[in-house]
Design an enzyme around this catalytic site. Structure first.
Site, PDB file in Angstrom:
ATOM      1  CG  HIS A 133      -0.916   1.470   1.676  1.00 36.52           C
ATOM      2  ND1 HIS A 133      -0.780   1.856   2.626  1.00 36.52           N
ATOM      3  CD2 HIS A 133      -2.067   2.766   1.164  1.00 36.52           C
ATOM      4  CE1 HIS A 133      -1.096   3.349   3.041  1.00 36.52           C
ATOM      5  NE2 HIS A 133      -2.144   3.620   2.206  1.00 36.52           N
ATOM      6  CG  ASN A 135      -2.800   7.922   0.849  1.00 35.13           C
ATOM      7  OD1 ASN A 135      -2.664   8.549   1.936  1.00 35.13           O
ATOM      8  ND2 ASN A 135      -3.572   7.881  -0.024  1.00 35.13           N
ATOM      9  CB  THR A 136       1.708  11.210  -0.568  1.00 37.19           C
ATOM     10  OG1 THR A 136       1.870  10.690  -2.166  1.00 37.19           O
ATOM     11  CG2 THR A 136       3.233   9.896  -0.006  1.00 37.19           C
ATOM     12  NE  ARG A 137      -4.273  11.281   4.416  1.00 39.40           N
ATOM     13  CZ  ARG A 137      -4.025  10.324   4.811  1.00 39.40           C
ATOM     14  NH1 ARG A 137      -3.742  10.230   3.919  1.00 39.40           N
ATOM     15  NH2 ARG A 137      -3.416  10.516   5.930  1.00 39.40           N
ATOM     16  CG  HIS A 197     -10.560  -6.767  15.381  1.00 44.16           C
ATOM     17  ND1 HIS A 197     -10.555  -5.570  15.000  1.00 44.16           N
ATOM     18  CD2 HIS A 197     -10.983  -7.670  14.191  1.00 44.16           C
ATOM     19  CE1 HIS A 197     -10.484  -6.134  13.262  1.00 44.16           C
ATOM     20  NE2 HIS A 197     -10.677  -7.020  12.923  1.00 44.16           N
ATOM     21  N   GLY A 280     -18.650  11.714   0.167  1.00 45.74           N
ATOM     22  CA  GLY A 280     -19.865  11.293  -1.410  1.00 45.74           C
ATOM     23  C   GLY A 280     -18.570  11.537  -2.578  1.00 45.74           C
TER      24      GLY A 280
END
Length: 297
Positions: A133, A135-137, A197, A280
């Site tokens: 995985h 992800n950068t933002r 969990h 959305g």
């Protein structure tokens, strides 16, 4: 730079995420093409399906979108998605409350936002090739801006040398930004990618950061870029090394059960998944990270 004078910076960040998507998808298709021996080599090489995504606001106005690139059923990749998006609009009450609790200034008075990023998840055909995985933002509100993201390795069959290479490569790319940065972001990843969990991590870790805002936009953006640049040299050699390794049904069973961990984490805990669905965005793009097949006891 906390107002719309950041227009240039926003465009630069969004452009970087798009260019990184193009670089990674080209490398992944080349990996598919070069798989000419071993398992799955008799298949046609996988190719990305490219789908524009669009987001509309509550009153139907344009609220951004992006480009979803998904490959399924390839020689090397069972399913991989590399998505980019740039979305904007007004945050709902729940999102406003969440950001106010995180200390984002002025969000309840002016809840406008802008966000852009790249999100990648790869689920592999061969159980010996680690899932991964990245992800950068960048996120902007009228009162603040910040960067976030990271990368983590998710092998179902662990090889110590693969884990070492992945982490060493990330460290090498982050060290120019401060010798203390890699250790702190590694610890953050260990905490963030933990499944309470199950009382275990979902993989062998990596790096992670959020709310990165030192006040120097250029420095924080450079760090975010280097996190993205680290991805291919950190992961691609592992795929090239392991993709021809024979596997059996027991290996496949191990892989499918391990994927259950990934699905549980993303649906229950992942902040990006929650944000995408709450604001959305295209649900197919948000849920792209889920594996094509998984198994539970």
């Amino acid at each position: 730079m906390t107002s719309d004078i950041m227009t240039v910076e926003k465009e630069e960040a969004a452009g970087w995420f798009r260019s990184l998507q193009e670089e990674i998808t080209a490398a992944f298709e080349a990996l598919e093409q070069s798989q000419t021996q071993g398992p799955m080599s008799d298949r046609a090489p996988g190719r990305f399906e490219i789908t524009p995504t669009k987001r509309t606001g509550d009153d139907g106005e344009d609220a951004g979108g992006g480009r979803m690139c998904v490959m399924r059923g390839g020689r090397v990749f069972e399913k991989v998605g590399v998505n980019v998006s740039t979305v904007y609009g007004t945050l709902g009450q729940a999102a406003q409350a969440s950001m106010a609790a995180r200390g984002v200034p002025g969000i309840e008075e002016d809840p406008r936002f802008w966000a852009s990023g790249i999100s990648l998840v790869a689920h592999m055909q061969n159980p010996h090739v680690p899932a991964v995985h990245m992800n950068t933002r960048m996120f902007w509100t009228p009162g603040a801006w910040w960067f976030g993201g990271g990368a983590d390795l998710n092998p179902c069959i662990e090889y110590a040398e693969d884990t070492a290479h992945f982490h060493d490569t990330l460290k090498r790319h982050l060290d120019p930004h401060g010798a203390d940065l890699y250790p702190s972001l590694k610890d953050w990843a260990d905490e963030y990618f933990y499944i309470p969990h199950r009382k275990r991590a979902r993989g062998v870790g990596g790096v992670f950061m959020d709310d990165r805002c030192t006040g120097d936009w250029r420095a924080d953006f450079a760090l975010t870029q280097d996190m993205g640049r680290a991805f291919l040299p950190a992961w691609l050699p592992l795929a090239e090394t392991r993709r021809a390794t024979p596997w059996d049904e027991a290996d496949r069973d191990t892989q499918l059960r391990h994927r259950g961990l990934y699905a549980e984490y993303n649906l229950v805990y992942d902040r990006g998944t929650k944000f995408g669905l709450a604001t959305g965005h295209d649900p197919d793009a948000v849920l792209m990270s889920l594996p094509p097949l998984a198994k539970w006891a």
